[in-house]
Design a protein around this motif. Structure first.
Motif, PDB file in Angstrom:
ATOM      1  N   GLY A   1      96.503  -5.323 134.401  1.00  0.00           N
ATOM      2  CA  GLY A   1      95.174  -5.771 134.024  1.00  0.00           C
ATOM      3  C   GLY A   1      94.684  -6.916 134.891  1.00  0.00           C
ATOM      4  N   VAL A   2      93.511  -7.428 134.530  1.00  0.00           N
ATOM      5  CA  VAL A   2      92.913  -8.585 135.196  1.00  0.00           C
ATOM      6  C   VAL A   2      93.340  -9.833 134.435  1.00  0.00           C
ATOM      7  N   ASP A   3      93.963 -10.761 135.135  1.00  0.00           N
ATOM      8  CA  ASP A   3      94.496 -11.979 134.525  1.00  0.00           C
ATOM      9  C   ASP A   3      93.674 -13.169 135.006  1.00  0.00           C
ATOM     10  N   LEU A   4      92.913 -13.766 134.095  1.00  0.00           N
ATOM     11  CA  LEU A   4      92.084 -14.928 134.421  1.00  0.00           C
ATOM     12  C   LEU A   4      92.778 -16.182 133.897  1.00  0.00           C
ATOM     13  N   GLU A   5      93.404 -16.928 134.794  1.00  0.00           N
ATOM     14  CA  GLU A   5      94.089 -18.163 134.427  1.00  0.00           C
ATOM     15  C   GLU A   5      93.261 -19.355 134.894  1.00  0.00           C
ATOM     16  N   ARG A   6      92.683 -20.045 133.940  1.00  0.00           N
ATOM     17  CA  ARG A   6      91.803 -21.177 134.247  1.00  0.00           C
ATOM     18  C   ARG A   6      90.727 -20.764 135.254  1.00  0.00           C
ATOM     19  N   SER A   7      90.176 -19.622 135.026  1.00  0.00           N
ATOM     20  CA  SER A   7      89.214 -19.044 135.958  1.00  0.00           C
ATOM     21  C   SER A   7      87.992 -18.554 135.200  1.00  0.00           C
ATOM     22  N   ALA A   8      86.934 -18.322 135.929  1.00  0.00           N
ATOM     23  CA  ALA A   8      85.703 -17.791 135.353  1.00  0.00           C
ATOM     24  C   ALA A   8      85.606 -16.308 135.667  1.00  0.00           C
ATOM     25  N   GLY A   9      85.296 -15.520 134.653  1.00  0.00           N
ATOM     26  CA  GLY A   9      85.110 -14.092 134.850  1.00  0.00           C
ATOM     27  C   GLY A   9      83.721 -13.674 134.410  1.00  0.00           C
ATOM     28  N   ILE A  10      82.977 -13.070 135.314  1.00  0.00           N
ATOM     29  CA  ILE A  10      81.634 -12.571 135.011  1.00  0.00           C
ATOM     30  C   ILE A  10      81.634 -11.064 135.244  1.00  0.00           C
ATOM     31  N   PHE A  11      81.432 -10.292 134.182  1.00  0.00           N
ATOM     32  CA  PHE A  11      81.473  -8.841 134.252  1.00  0.00           C
ATOM     33  C   PHE A  11      80.164  -8.269 133.685  1.00  0.00           C
TER      34      PHE A  11
ATOM     35  N   SER B   1      86.304 -19.365 131.444  1.00  0.00           N
ATOM     36  CA  SER B   1      85.079 -18.836 130.846  1.00  0.00           C
ATOM     37  C   SER B   1      85.012 -17.344 131.091  1.00  0.00           C
ATOM     38  N   LEU B   2      84.508 -16.620 130.104  1.00  0.00           N
ATOM     39  CA  LEU B   2      84.411 -15.165 130.187  1.00  0.00           C
ATOM     40  C   LEU B   2      83.027 -14.749 129.720  1.00  0.00           C
ATOM     41  N   ALA B   3      82.303 -14.074 130.602  1.00  0.00           N
ATOM     42  CA  ALA B   3      80.985 -13.542 130.264  1.00  0.00           C
ATOM     43  C   ALA B   3      80.990 -12.054 130.557  1.00  0.00           C
ATOM     44  N   MET B   4      80.778 -11.235 129.513  1.00  0.00           N
ATOM     45  CA  MET B   4      80.801  -9.786 129.666  1.00  0.00           C
ATOM     46  C   MET B   4      79.592  -9.176 128.978  1.00  0.00           C
ATOM     47  N   SER B   5      78.951  -8.249 129.664  1.00  0.00           N
ATOM     48  CA  SER B   5      77.854  -7.513 129.049  1.00  0.00           C
ATOM     49  C   SER B   5      77.768  -6.124 129.652  1.00  0.00           C
TER      50      SER B   5
END
Length: 401
Positions: A306-316, A343-347
């Motif tokens: 999978g995608v592993d976001l460690e102290r990272s920002a993810g915009i999907f 931070s995680l932003a998904m839409s």
């Protein structure tokens, strides 16, 4: 589609290691077999008027326009530059090729109407080795340039064209009918413009730092198996452009940088591989017409981590992430590790077919559960979750981390 792990690939003689199985949503259809003579150049292999190519070049040499036969692999002395004038055609015998090492350089300056052609004495894939350029990344006097060049029927000993730690400008050129890959790029000094890689057994292998040189005006499709096979461990920004073929990515990581994925890109991960970002940013903004896909080579749940976001920002946005959730700890298609600094932003996304959870959120080591009071706003209402074996969203307490 077989998956090449770049962390161990050899130069020129590329190891073709199978990982996973055929099928799944990432499969690239093979092109139809050619009709008789349908893949042949328009001219016949008439070598009667060709000269025998000199086999040793001890000084800078320009080969003038004409037809030549290489009965053995040419050799260049140290710091020698070989220039091929417009209209040069070289027919290479079986088992031969053109190999340049540190300090040596190749300049092939064809034109649209008078290209340089490097081909085999037989019109079949793998009838000669190909072109290999190694060890001149500092550029300068040993910069390599290929313009309006056709390399065909190569690949007996690896790719049609391979470059490692070398500076190369490749423009308006075609690599076709290679028995293996069209092109191997293991160098950051590769510049591309309007090239065609087609009708080869496989597409391209490129180390991550070489990808920035790939342009959208080039043609990468029409091979038996299309794709850009790559991996990266980088601290510099990287953009995966929509080149019209999938990216087959091995275990990869990024720290302190930004990974941008353009609309329409398909990313295929190998068995047990993950995409790990630490202190970084992943921007994957697709559109309704050009969604982005993260999937697996095998096409089965849990076949990648999978995608592993460690102290990272993810915009999907308009992204499908599927078939992840491999591993045993907080397995998910998307793992948000250390929520306090992530931070995680998904839409408009589809999170599906995970062997674990769709999304797993961890507040981080030593962080009380009370500091993460709810699932991020709109995560479930603005996205589509389906067929995730352990559930759609997991919020892990600090104590269980």
């Amino acid at each position: 589609m077989r998956f090449v792990r770049l962390c161990g690939f050899g130069f020129m003689a590329v190891a073709l290691n199978a990982c996973g199985s055929d099928g799944g949503s990432a499969r690239v259809e093979s092109r139809p077999e050619c009709e008789p003579d349908g893949c042949q150049p328009s001219s016949e292999r008439d070598l009667a008027d060709c000269e025998t190519l000199e086999l040793n070049f001890d000084k800078n040499t320009t080969i003038k326009k004409g037809c030549y036969i290489a009965t053995a692999s040419p050799s260049l002395d140290e710091d020698v530059r070989l220039t091929l004038a417009a209209g040069v055609t070289i027919f290479f015998a079986e088992g031969t090729g053109l190999q340049l090492e540190d300090g040596q350089s190749l300049v092939a300056e064809g034109t649209k109407d008078d290209p340089v052609v490097l081909t085999g004495m037989q019109q079949r894939r793998g009838s000669w080795n190909g072109v290999s350029i190694t060890g001149s990344e500092d550029g300068g006097d040993d910069y390599n340039s290929l313009r309006h060049v056709t390399i065909e029927y190569a690949g007996a000993d690896g790719a049609g064209l391979a470059v490692r730690d070398a500076a190369l400008g490749l423009e308006d050129s075609t690599i076709r009918e290679s028995a293996h890959h069209a092109f191997v790029a293991y160098s950051s000094g590769v510049g591309f413009s309007r090239n065609t890689f087609t009708r080869n057994a496989r597409g391209i292998i490129a180390e991550g730092w070489a990808l920035s040189g790939f342009d959208t005006a080039s043609v990468y499709g029409g091979n038996d198996e299309d794709g850009i096979e790559t991996h990266f461990m980088t601290t510099t920004d990287l953009t995966l452009r929509n080149l019209g073929v999938p990216y087959f990515i091995g275990n990869s990581s990024m720290e302190g940088a930004t990974l941008t994925v353009e609309p329409g890109v398909t990313i295929v991960l190998g068995e047990n591989d993950r995409l790990h970002l630490k202190g970084s940013q992943l921007i994957a903004r697709g559109t309704a017409a050009l969604p982005i896909l993260f999937t697996s080579e095998a096409g089965t749940p849990g076949s990648w981590y999978g995608v592993d976001l460690e102290r990272s920002a993810g915009i999907f946005e308009h992204v499908t992430i599927e078939h992840g959730g491999g591993g045993t700890t907080r397995s998910a298609n998307v793992l948000v590790d250390d929520w306090q600094a992530t931070s995680l932003a998904m839409s408009h996304c589809k999170i599906r077919n995970s062997a674990g959870y769709g999304v797993a959120i961890s507040p981080g080591y030593g962080v009380a559960m009370s500091s993460l009071t709810s699932v991020p706003k709109d995560l479930t209402s603005r996205n589509e979750f389906s067929s995730n074996a352990l559930g759609n969203v997991l919020v892990v307490s600090g104590d269980s981390n």
